[in-house]
Design an enzyme around this catalytic site. Sequence first.
Site: not given
Length: 272
Positions: A38-40, A218, A244
């Site tokens: 769950m990046d960002g 993401t 994300w």
Amino acid sequence: MDIKQRTQMYTSLSSFARKCIFGILSVATLPNHIAFIMDGNRRYSKQHNLVDGEGHKVGYSSLMSMLRYCYELGVKYVTVYAFSIENFKRSPEEVQSLMDLMEEKIEGLIKEESLVNQYGVRVYFIGNLKLLNKSVRLAAARAMDATAKNSKAVLLICIAYTSTDEILHSVEESCEEKWDEIKVLNDKKHEKDIISVLDIERHMYMAVAPDPDIIIRTSGETRLSNFLLWQSSNCLLCSPSVLWPEIGFRHLVQAILGFQYNLYYLNKQKQT
Ligand SMILES: CC(C)=CCC/C(C)=C/CC/C(C)=C/COP(=O)(O)OP(=O)(O)O
């Protein structure tokens, strides 16, 4: 038509559209296990001028939507990278705020009306849980206990996790087990026995689930960042270029179509 009626109509229409799309996707092989990095979330906060931590809250809502879509479609296992051991290196304030959010959301997972109860989901927390503070660790233990009898679907939350730490833990456990066997047998010839790949797999935190079919990360990143390294040798990596909190239904559909195309292509290659 007032706003409430309009919202209800929109919800029913989108749920109907999802069912139709899922019906089409189900014609081919569906993934059994999808994992998310769950990046960002911080970048989302900055881009939208939100206060620190708000991005992670929006990120949690995105997670709930993705879980709903996955379980509606019949994907049995979903894994999420919620907090890596590396994340402990962030500022104490940020770590504390993430831990507070985590604890609040873990409690929410087991509420009567929660998605977890709606879809009969068993929750596991995966990682070096002794690195967590006591209240988060207890909340995680409560959620695992409360959902232990659920069997329709599974949610694996990787927290205080890195893959190298998982492998190290597993090798240590395997060696200890082997050493105990040798001591019990008191047999010199077993001293040469070495641990096998199967021993290591059995002792992995992730041993409760099959290997993932798809990892979705993401923000366009294509690195695994120490996530499921052992389990991802045959896995498709998808990197939609959204943060994300912005991930949506279409990104999931694109990933599943990619997986199905990949499988079709592999089978075709085998036949020729
Ligand atoms: C109970 C439960 C499963 C809760 C999950 C809540 C949630 C969305 C956690 C995400 C945590 C995290 C460190 C994400 C990475 O984004 P980042 O902070 O690294 O943002 P960046 O990539 O923009 O730096």
